[in-house]
Design a protein around this motif. Structure first.
Motif: not given
Length: 419
Positions: A324-327, A297-299, A228-232, A267-270
């Motif tokens: 995590l991905v950037s796009s 893991c840092r989050i 499952i990809y959680v988009d921005e 990522a920080e919020a989700f």
């Protein structure tokens, strides 16, 4: 019965089944469904012995879940046969009839495959599903279940044959190979004189063994490393509901989510919300271990550091990998690299991102804003399925009745000869 004798009996039964009309086949299914219910106590007793033996051998909890039968699951097996009764019979359907310039009229007609062999592991419900779909489409079926479910399968097949007998139909339309040794399985995979197609249902090891060793044509039903990809732009509440359902509703199935891909912009919020939902909010024994890359893991320090192996693993357990991905393009590339061609989903609020995901993901089923758990013959309206095909020839995705037929050309003439 010796294996070749079973094959010969199945071949004869297939010719007999091809002569039955839909009314006769539906009555056979009705009687088989009732016989399952009539034999519930015997089936449950046999299954209890299988489950006890499996626990003593230390079988994984996800596989125990697949193996276990309950009154509700036996009722579901019977209901599945009745649902097949209600489905249109594809056999005999003429797909097209076109005239040629020379006056010939050429068409294609759906016909049974013939004898279908099913090799499967500790999933006794497959026994009834496979019989029902094969029988409705006029195919004889030879079943080769795993040793873990042998008592359950024997009890189920006895009841299915009892139902056919009540309907006045040959009981060798469904046969179960009693031997559970590997040599018998190897011989079955080479019974191409009698078996027209072989369908493996189980883990990666079983499927690979069948594909690599069978001389019978194989329809490959794949394992499910589903993402499952959680988009921005995803709605967080929707995403969490879908992930929880896809991961935890039933862990031992091929359409369960095994890997989560998250846009780094959220990522920080989700990710803390993900931890709260899958770990803090779950009862003991059902808390999901999350294996994530270093940035995730840092989050959330409680996450376990993932290895490269995690990205391609079908856990069948309360474990989820997180990348995590950037796009969107990076998400698609990651999923296409590690998926098994089964079921993939995107959670997004952007129409174009949804379309790009649908177009570019290489899988049998691709979802927008829905759980991967829907990849199922019943959910797709096909009735019980024979399996989820992850190959691209003949059948792909949930395999219902039509996937168990082939076609032959029918040609009408009035004396034409070829010059």
């Amino acid at each position: 019965m010796e294996l070749r004798e079973m094959g010969k009996a199945a071949k004869d039964a297939a010719r007999y089944l091809n002569s039955l009309g839909v009314t006769e086949k539906n009555e056979g299914l009705r009687q088989a469904a009732q016989a399952l219910l009539d034999g519930q106590d015997a089936i449950l007793a046999a299954n209890a012995a299988d489950v006890e033996a499996a626990r003593e051998r230390g079988m994984h909890s996800g596989l125990i879940d697949r193996l276990t039968l309950t009154p509700a699951r036996i009722q579901a097996m019977a209901d599945g046969l009745l649902e097949i009764v209600a489905l249109d019979d594809p056999v005999g359907e003429v797909l097209s009839m076109k005239p040629r310039p020379n006056g010939l009229v050429i068409g294609r007609k759906r016909v049974p495959l013939g004898v279908v062999g099913i090799i499967y592991e500790a999933r006794p419900n497959v026994t009834a599903d496979a019989f029902g779909l094969c029988f409705k489409t006029g195919n004889a079926v030879i079943l080769k279940g795993g040793s873990d479910a042998i008592r359950s399968n024997q009890a189920i097949v006895r009841q299915l044959q009892e139902g056919l007998s009540r309907a006045g139909i040959r009981t060798d339309a469904v046969q179960l190979i009693q031997a559970t040794d590997r040599e018998t399985t190897r011989q079955f995979m080479r019974l191409n004189e009698y078996v027209d197609v072989l369908i493996p249902r189980g883990g990666a090891g079983l499927i690979r063994t069948v594909v690599e060793n069978s001389t019978v044509p194989v329809i490959e039903t794949g394992t499910g490393n589903c993402h499952i990809y959680v988009d921005e732009s995803a709605d967080f509440a929707m995403a969490l509901d879908i992930i929880e359902n896809a991961k935890t509703q039933r862990i031992g199935v091929c359409n369960a989510c095994e890997s989560l891909v998250v846009h780094e912009g959220i990522a920080e919020a989700f990710l803390p919300l993900l931890k709260e939902r899958l770990q803090d909010g779950q009862p003991e024994g059902k808390k999901v271990e999350i294996r994530a890359e270093e940035a995730a893991c840092r989050i959330v320090p409680e996450f376990v550091r993932a290895t490269e192996e995690d990205w391609g693993t079908e856990y069948l357990d309360y474990i989820l990998s997180v990348k995590l991905v950037s796009s969107l393009d990076e998400a698609i590339a990651h999923i296409n690299r590690y998926n098994t061609g089964h079921s993939e989903a995107i959670i997004t609020g952007q129409y174009q991102n949804a379309q790009d995901f649908l177009d570019k993901i290489d899988a049998a089923a691709v979802y927008v804003n829905a759980s991967t758990r829907f990849t199922d013959g019943n959910e797709f309206g096909f009735g019980a399925e024979i399996g989820i095909s992850t190959q691209k020839l003949h059948a792909r995705g949930p395999m219902g009745l039509e996937a168990l037929t082939t076609t032959k050309y029918i040609i009408y003439g009035n004396g034409q000869v070829r010059g």
